[in-house]
Design a protein around this motif. Structure first.
Motif, PDB file in Angstrom:
ATOM      1  N   HIS A 249       0.846  -1.208   0.000  1.00 32.93           N
ATOM      2  CA  HIS A 249       0.000   0.000   0.000  1.00 32.93           C
ATOM      3  C   HIS A 249       0.876   1.252   0.000  1.00 32.93           C
ATOM      4  CE1 HIS A 249      -3.947   1.878   1.736  1.00 32.93           C
ATOM      5  NE2 HIS A 249      -3.329   2.725   0.933  1.00 32.93           N
TER       6      HIS A 249
ATOM      7  N   ASP B  84       0.687   2.610   3.591  1.00 37.42           N
ATOM      8  CA  ASP B  84      -0.149   3.706   3.069  1.00 37.42           C
ATOM      9  C   ASP B  84       0.711   4.960   2.901  1.00 37.42           C
ATOM     10  OD1 ASP B  84      -2.353   5.038   2.088  1.00 37.42           O
ATOM     11  OD2 ASP B  84      -3.346   5.257   4.032  1.00 37.42           O
TER      12      ASP B  84
ATOM     13  N   HIS C 251      -5.630  -0.484   5.448  1.00 41.96           N
ATOM     14  CA  HIS C 251      -5.361   0.423   6.574  1.00 41.96           C
ATOM     15  C   HIS C 251      -6.421   0.448   7.687  1.00 41.96           C
ATOM     16  CE1 HIS C 251      -8.052   3.138   4.486  1.00 41.96           C
ATOM     17  NE2 HIS C 251      -7.163   3.660   3.687  1.00 41.96           N
TER      18      HIS C 251
ATOM     19  N   LYS D  88      -9.289  -1.674  -5.865  1.00 42.51           N
ATOM     20  CA  LYS D  88      -9.681  -1.006  -4.623  1.00 42.51           C
ATOM     21  C   LYS D  88     -10.954  -0.177  -4.828  1.00 42.51           C
ATOM     22  CE  LYS D  88      -7.706   2.266  -1.254  1.00 42.51           C
ATOM     23  NZ  LYS D  88      -6.606   3.261  -1.180  1.00 42.51           N
TER      24      LYS D  88
ATOM     25  N   HIS E 267       1.595   5.242  -2.133  1.00 42.59           N
ATOM     26  CA  HIS E 267       1.066   6.270  -3.051  1.00 42.59           C
ATOM     27  C   HIS E 267       2.228   7.163  -3.477  1.00 42.59           C
ATOM     28  CE1 HIS E 267      -3.211   5.437  -2.121  1.00 42.59           C
ATOM     29  NE2 HIS E 267      -2.798   5.233  -0.882  1.00 42.59           N
TER      30      HIS E 267
HETATM   31 ZN   LIG Z   1      -3.947   4.679   0.724  1.00 36.36          ZN
END
Ligand SMILES: [Zn+2]
Length: 472
Positions: free
Chosen positions: A59, A319, A243, A154, A61
């Motif tokens: 996970h 995340d 998360h 997702k 970004h």
């Molecule tokens: Zn995320």
């Protein structure tokens, strides 16, 4: 490429820990053995160290657009994956969000290209399923994407009006995922509850940064987790919850798993190690801690640890969505773009480099979990769930030589200056840890050595082929 021998270490997999030498040739592990007399071009002495499969961060970004494409995260695929490698992570799974005016499928191909040009470790991509009104034929794209290696999708249950899909869209998407052998993932927060609470706080003038946590209540997360599990079950689909931050949400997952439901869930280091109390009094600087779901009260942490120990939480990912506190010239507005007004603070925290060290300290060094469970949480289980196993996520003959030599008795202090993420702060700055990576190999290439020096070119990372998820 040549050969590398990692000698005298303890090889730790999710199910075993044995003393063994590891021989690597042409990017793969070709032999494991005790007291070998093998020779190699390059030898790493792992005496007193552990040899573990490279971390898989499911996970992240990187160079990721948010808030209606008005800003993006600070790390690009190059800086983010350099940082990942330094922290012992050799595979990342990032996300594709449909760009305005472009189909999800076309956005996916462009982003895969960008990642391939800049990444120094292997990568994969999850597709984010947009609401149908943004792309009416999105299910057709998802079918094609499953063939292009997007073995996970997702769905957002949060952010009404931009990314949130309704229950009908969830059911249709979950059903297609089941049909194609894709693992559906959910960001589980009830978007309507969060939006209402946010409006109530704005109307009463409570817009300081720390009220973000008030807006994102435990109930909103637990409700969405429960609903996602019920919806997935109704169409026979498995489910992965990203998360998980609330112990109440973890409790929903625990109950469902006890009932035999095929649901797996992830938590993140920031929810285990950092607490609301750490930022509630910081004023504008609390922006550094804002992410969704939020970093919650310290009293919430023990419930998450318990869920990690019992298996209700299956993976630990970051995340990683880092933004800077000071505004660099070459980036769109970062954390302090709206001081004193939490609804406009870019959501996300850094951590791609810290994950293994923080989990080792709170998990293994503190006696909650053993090194095998640690490996399962950071590498083996994500490899299985996302179709990378047994090519990755295990130290075994035939697997990619994604390897970390781990010092379990290090004495190291995490600092902002000592890490490689683009962000100008670190949530764990000053944290003393007793485990850290000392050598990191990616497909046999020795990216990080004991001195901390780095040798890996942008673009050497490859798109990781993904097979069927191992859902057991
Ligand atoms: Zn995320």
């Amino acid at each position: 490429m040549g050969s590398t021998l990692i000698s005298n270490g303890t090889v730790v997999n999710a199910d075993s820990a044995i003393r063994a030498d590891v021989l690597v040739r042409d990017g793969r592990i070709v032999a494991l053995g005790i007291g070998s007399d093998w020779t190699a071009d390059h030898v790493i002495d792992a005496t007193g160290k552990l040899v573990i499969p490279g971390g898989i961060d499911a996970h992240t970004h990187l160079e990721y657009p948010i808030d209606g494409f008005t800003t993006r995260t600070a790390d690009d695929f190059h800086t983010g994956t350099v940082a990942a490698a330094h922290g012992g992570t050799t595979t990342i799974l990032d996300f594709v969000k449909k760009e305005p005016g472009r189909s999800l499928y076309d956005t996916y191909l462009r982003r895969r290209d960008a990642a391939a040009r800049r990444s120094v470790v292997d990568f994969g991509l999850h597709a984010i399923v947009p609401p149908r009104d943004q792309q009416p034929d999105v299910l057709d794209d998802l079918r094609r994407l499953a063939d292009e290696g997007a073995a996970s999708w997702k769905f957002f249950m949060a952010y009404p009006g931009t990314q949130m899909v309704d229950d009908g869209e969830l059911l249709a998407g979950f059903e297609l995922a089941r049909e194609l052998g894709v693992l559906p993932m959910v960001h589980a927060e009830n978007g309507h509850m969060v939006a209402r609470e946010t409006q109530r706080l704005i109307d009463s003038g409570r817009t300081a940064e720390h009220f973000h946590a008030t807006a994102h209540g435990h109930d909103a997360e637990a409700e969405a987790v429960h609903r996602a599990i019920v919806l997935a079950e109704s169409v026979g689909a498995p489910l992965y919850v990203v998360h998980v931050s609330s112990a109440a949400a973890a409790e929903e997952i625990s109950r469902a798993r006890a009932d035999g439901r095929r649901v797996w869930a992830e938590t993140c280091p920031q929810y285990l190690q950092v607490a609301y109390e750490d930022y509630a009094g910081l004023g504008e600087r609390a922006a550094a801690y804002l992410c969704s779901p939020p970093i919650r009260e310290r009293s919430n942490q023990e419930g998450l640890w318990k869920a990690l120990v019992t298996g209700a939480l299956a993976t630990v990912a970051t995340d990683h969505a880092g933004f800077c506190m000071h505004q660099p010239d070459d980036l769109p507005p970062q954390k302090l773009r709206s001081p004193g007004y939490f609804p406009k603070v870019p959501n996300g925290v850094p951590g791609i480099e810290d994950r293994l060290m923080v989990l080792w300290e709170g998990g293994v060094a503190s006696g909650r979990i053993d090194p095998c469970r640690f490996v399962d949480l950071v590498s083996t289980r994500p490899a299985k769930l996302f179709g990378l196993f047994p090519r990755k996520g295990i130290v075994a003959v035939g697997a990619d030589a994604d390897l970390v030599v781990w010092d379990p008795r290090a004495d190291h202090v995490i600092t902002t200056a000592g890490t490689h993420m683009r962000t100008d702060y670190n949530l764990y700055d000053g944290m003393r840890v007793t485990g850290k990576p000392v050598h990191v190999l990616s497909r046999g290439d020795h990216l990080v050595d004991a001195s901390g020096s780095f040798d890996g070119a942008a673009g050497r990372g490859a798109f990781a082929e993904r097979g069927t998820p191992h859902l057991f």
